[in-house]
Design an enzyme around this catalytic site. Structure first.
Site, PDB file in Angstrom:
ATOM      1  N   ARG A 188       0.846  -1.240  -0.119  1.00 16.02           N
ATOM      2  CA  ARG A 188       0.008  -0.038  -0.042  1.00 16.02           C
ATOM      3  C   ARG A 188       0.820   1.355   0.023  1.00 16.02           C
ATOM      4  O   ARG A 188       1.954   1.057   0.620  1.00 16.02           O
ATOM      5  CB  ARG A 188      -0.926  -0.083   1.306  1.00 16.02           C
ATOM      6  CG  ARG A 188      -1.864   0.977   1.453  1.00 16.02           C
ATOM      7  CD  ARG A 188      -2.930   0.973   0.513  1.00 16.02           C
ATOM      8  NE  ARG A 188      -4.007   1.780   0.882  1.00 16.02           N
ATOM      9  CZ  ARG A 188      -5.079   1.937   0.224  1.00 16.02           C
ATOM     10  NH1 ARG A 188      -5.158   1.729  -1.207  1.00 16.02           N
ATOM     11  NH2 ARG A 188      -6.221   2.696   0.619  1.00 16.02           N
ATOM     12  N   THR A 230      -9.737   0.361  -9.528  1.00 10.09           N
ATOM     13  CA  THR A 230      -8.624  -0.733  -8.883  1.00 10.09           C
ATOM     14  C   THR A 230      -8.767  -1.722  -9.749  1.00 10.09           C
ATOM     15  O   THR A 230      -9.636  -1.743 -10.623  1.00 10.09           O
ATOM     16  CB  THR A 230      -9.396  -0.896  -7.309  1.00 10.09           C
ATOM     17  OG1 THR A 230      -9.384   0.254  -6.596  1.00 10.09           O
ATOM     18  CG2 THR A 230      -8.758  -1.906  -6.628  1.00 10.09           C
ATOM     19  N   ASN A 265      -6.578   4.218  -7.010  1.00 14.45           N
ATOM     20  CA  ASN A 265      -7.722   4.691  -6.579  1.00 14.45           C
ATOM     21  C   ASN A 265      -8.800   5.087  -7.693  1.00 14.45           C
ATOM     22  O   ASN A 265      -9.551   4.309  -7.972  1.00 14.45           O
ATOM     23  CB  ASN A 265      -7.566   6.055  -5.370  1.00 14.45           C
ATOM     24  CG  ASN A 265      -8.911   6.163  -4.436  1.00 14.45           C
ATOM     25  OD1 ASN A 265      -9.444   5.228  -4.392  1.00 14.45           O
ATOM     26  ND2 ASN A 265      -8.848   7.363  -4.324  1.00 14.45           N
TER      27      ASN A 265
HETATM   28  O1  DON Z   1      -7.997   1.081  -1.313  1.00 14.66           O
HETATM   29  C1  DON Z   1      -9.037   1.233  -1.369  1.00 14.66           C
HETATM   30  O2  DON Z   1     -10.052   1.015  -0.772  1.00 14.66           O
HETATM   31  C2  DON Z   1      -9.537   2.260  -2.620  1.00 14.66           C
HETATM   32  N1  DON Z   1      -8.550   3.127  -2.798  1.00 14.66           N
HETATM   33  C3  DON Z   1     -10.178   1.296  -3.690  1.00 14.66           C
HETATM   34  C4  DON Z   1     -10.605   1.884  -4.937  1.00 14.66           C
HETATM   35  C5  DON Z   1     -11.105   1.445  -5.756  1.00 14.66           C
HETATM   36  O3  DON Z   1     -11.645   0.208  -5.652  1.00 14.66           O
HETATM   37  C6  DON Z   1     -11.819   2.135  -7.197  1.00 14.66           C
HETATM   38  N2  DON Z   1     -12.284   1.319  -8.003  1.00 14.66           N
HETATM   39  N3  DON Z   1     -12.993   1.169  -8.622  1.00 14.66           N
END
Ligand code: DON
Length: 601
Positions: free
Chosen positions: A127, A411, A431
């Site tokens: 991360r 994502t 993100n």
């Molecule tokens: O880490 C997370 O929970 C978010 N940044 C994930 C973002 C995400 O899944 C966007 N996709 N559609």
């Protein structure tokens, strides 16, 4: 031929529970199972737009499923060249950075869960972290209002973890050299990929932000998105990937690339702007020192169980494993779930999510900065305690839940199984689509806008409407809480059954959990489990989201009568990628709500 009229209700006894199954009597063509009662075509509400009874991609030996066919093919190329599932996963990770630039990345971060054929498990947290100069109120303006700087522009990025994570996973569990697993990605970047309609549309949809931050030079030839069928060459990205392939992670975190990132952070920044006013003046905070210091973290994988099946998933800094595990523990307190699609089933599933999200939003954060009660939250006794708070005929408002505290896209997931039985589940993100929009000239990649996953202002929702607590406040070098939920499910004999995860912010958690429920409780085939209508509840807003056509009118009325505020959506806003063991091999697929593909052999 399937005939919907041939459905009959059958009750099947299992050691733990009695499961109500809706079976189609004459559906041998969709029976894909590895023990237990057969799986047959599910029955979806008549208004639902994805058909049941379809097949997923089948392969006897190995499978790669991702949000991009080209990236899945890159993984299979590496498997066929003798690589194992981790080699292939690393190849897919880099290939997605080329073929799926809206979410695949080297400027973002992710999580990888590994289960080796010999039973060992591992979880890698790569991360992003907040830059060293980050501070708690960096996205609040002088009037006390939340700004957009955590989402768009140079100040929105955490220090990327993707390259450090992928190279670390390869070094520990891979079997091939880095340049070999990166070869497909480098080739795709240098020679170009054929733009498909999905990529063309995604670039077109984000043209304004891509143009604003310089990526238009590559992604908007002639000023607009490349048309389907044209070639997209990414020479600068190819050069960056070559540097990484030769030098390893330091090809990204030190030297030329690191300097290009740090320089981009300064672009357009007014001279002499005070440290604490940088974010609100469009200046990035990330330095070469931040990049040099980035380290991925091996975590103890989270092990939970559900009705005799085992889940291996991601602990914090992702909330995914705990929140999926806690939701399923709550549901295990019911002797079996009500029939799929009934108001009662939606109610208990939504109530479990609602309760697990209350804990997620207030108790979870980067474990280096907060004590996270992992064992308590994932214990069976706690699940049972929460299950008892669910009244069977009434929605409990989130604010009335006993553990409620008022404190306050894009994502991509991919799954790999190899012929030896090793399995890898990985989710990675920038993100939002194309992250912060900031594109590194010379480096050829987009930067993330992951800082929005922090609690920028307690009590105020982030991009995903999540209202999170103090524990997830911004601090230098802290990881922002994620919802990514890469998960491996083992069947009661201990064999890999599912390798899955998804995209869609907090809806990743609920969508991943629902696919698991569909496979375990509802005995659906993989295709049906993925195509079935989904719901979402994240505690706050205290709203039950459902997919239009996915609930029949009577169920919807009954849920409203139970006290739910409901919101129908065209699409739940998440998609799942999964591989499932079936008789004689594996099935794999991307969500019907998305455009990727599984490839196997
Ligand atoms: O880490 C997370 O929970 C978010 N940044 C994930 C973002 C995400 O899944 C966007 N996709 N559609």
């Amino acid at each position: 031929m399937l005939k919907r009229s041939d459905t009959s209700l059958l009750r099947v006894a299992t050691p733990q529970t009695v499961i109500t199954l809706i079976l189609v009597a004459c559906a041998p063509s969709v029976q894909t199972t590895t023990g237990g009662p057969p799986r047959a075509a599910a029955v979806f509400p008549s208004g639902w737009h994805y058909p049941s009874g379809k097949s997923a991609t089948f392969a006897e030996r190995a499978m790669v499923a991702s949000g991009s066919r080209l990236a899945s093919e890159a993984g299979v190329e590496i498997l066929r060249a003798g690589g194992n599932a981790v080699d292939a996963a690393v190849a897919v990770g880099f290939a997605l950075a080329v073929a799926y630039p809206e979410a695949g990345n080297i400027g973002g971060g992710g999580f990888m869960v590994i289960r080796l054929a010999d039973g060992r498990t591992a979880a890698l947290d790569y991360r992003e972290v907040a830059p060293g100069a980050a501070y708690r109120e960096m996205y609040i303006d002088s009037a006390g209002q939340l700004t957009k700087a955590g989402l768009i522009g140079r100040a929105a990025s955490g220090v990327p973890g993707a390259v450090a994570g992928l190279t670390e996973a390869l070094a520990r569990y891979g079997s091939l050299p880095l340049d070999k697993v990166m070869a497909p990605a480098i080739r795709m970047a240098a020679e170009g990929i054929e733009v498909d309609s999905a990529l063309s549309a995604s670039i077109g949809g984000k043209a304004a932000i891509i143009r604003e931050f310089g990526g238009g030079r590559v992604f908007l030839p002639g000023g607009s998105a490349p048309a389907p069928g044209t070639r997209l060459v990414q020479s600068e990205l190819a050069e960056t990937l070559r540097l990484i392939a030769t030098e390893g992670a330091s090809g990204f975190y030190r030297g030329r690339v690191a300097e290009m990132i740090a320089a981009e952070m300064q672009r357009g920044c007014p001279p002499g702007v005070a440290e604490r006013r940088r974010a609100s003046n469009g200046c990035g905070l990330m330095t070469t020192r931040d990049l040099e210091q980035y380290k991925p973290a091996w975590r103890t994988p989270l092990h939970t169980t559900y009705r005799g099946y085992s889940l291996i998933s991601m602990p914090p800094s992702s909330s995914g494993g705990i929140t999926v595990g806690e939701s399923l523990n709550i549901l295990e307190g019911f002797q079996g779930l009500p029939p799929f699609g009934s108001a009662e089933q939606v109610h208990v599933v939504a109530s479990a999510f609602q309760r697990a999200f209350v804990d997620r939003n207030s108790k979870l954060a980067d474990p280096a900065f907060a004590t996270v009660p992992v064992e308590q939250l994932t214990s069976k006794s706690y699940g049972l305690q929460l299950q008892k708070t669910i009244s069977l005929d009434r929605h409990t408002p989130t604010t009335e839940l006993p553990n409620y505290s008022s404190e306050g896209m894009e994502t991509t997931h991919y799954s790999v199984v190899d012929a030896q039985g090793n399995a890898v589940a990985t989710t990675t993100t920038l993100n939002e689509l194309y992250g912060s929009g900031v594109w590194i000239p010379g480096g050829g990649f987009f930067m993330n806008d992951e800082m929005d996953d922090f609690t920028s202002q307690p009590g105020k929702p982030n991009l995903f409407g999540l209202i999170q607590g103090e524990r997830n406040a911004i601090a230098p070098r802290k990881r922002m809480l994620s919802a990514m939920s890469p998960t491996i499910v083992l069947d009661p004999r201990g064999k890999v059954l599912l390798v899955l995860g998804g995209r869609g912010g907090p809806r990743i958690i609920t969508s991943t959990a629902q696919v698991i429920l569909n496979v375990i409780d509802n005995r659906m085939t993989l295709s049906d489990a993925m195509s079935a209508p989904r719901i979402h509840h994240q505690a706050l807003p205290d709203t039950l989201r459902y997919e239009n056509g996915g609930l029949d009118a009577a169920a919807l009325e009954r849920l409203k009568a139970m006290g739910y505020a409901v919101q129908g959506l065209r699409n739940i806003g998440a998609s799942v990628v999964a591989i499932m063991r079936v008789r004689g091999g594996w099935e794999g697929m991307d969500d019907p709500r998305s455009t990727g593909a599984a490839v196997g052999y």
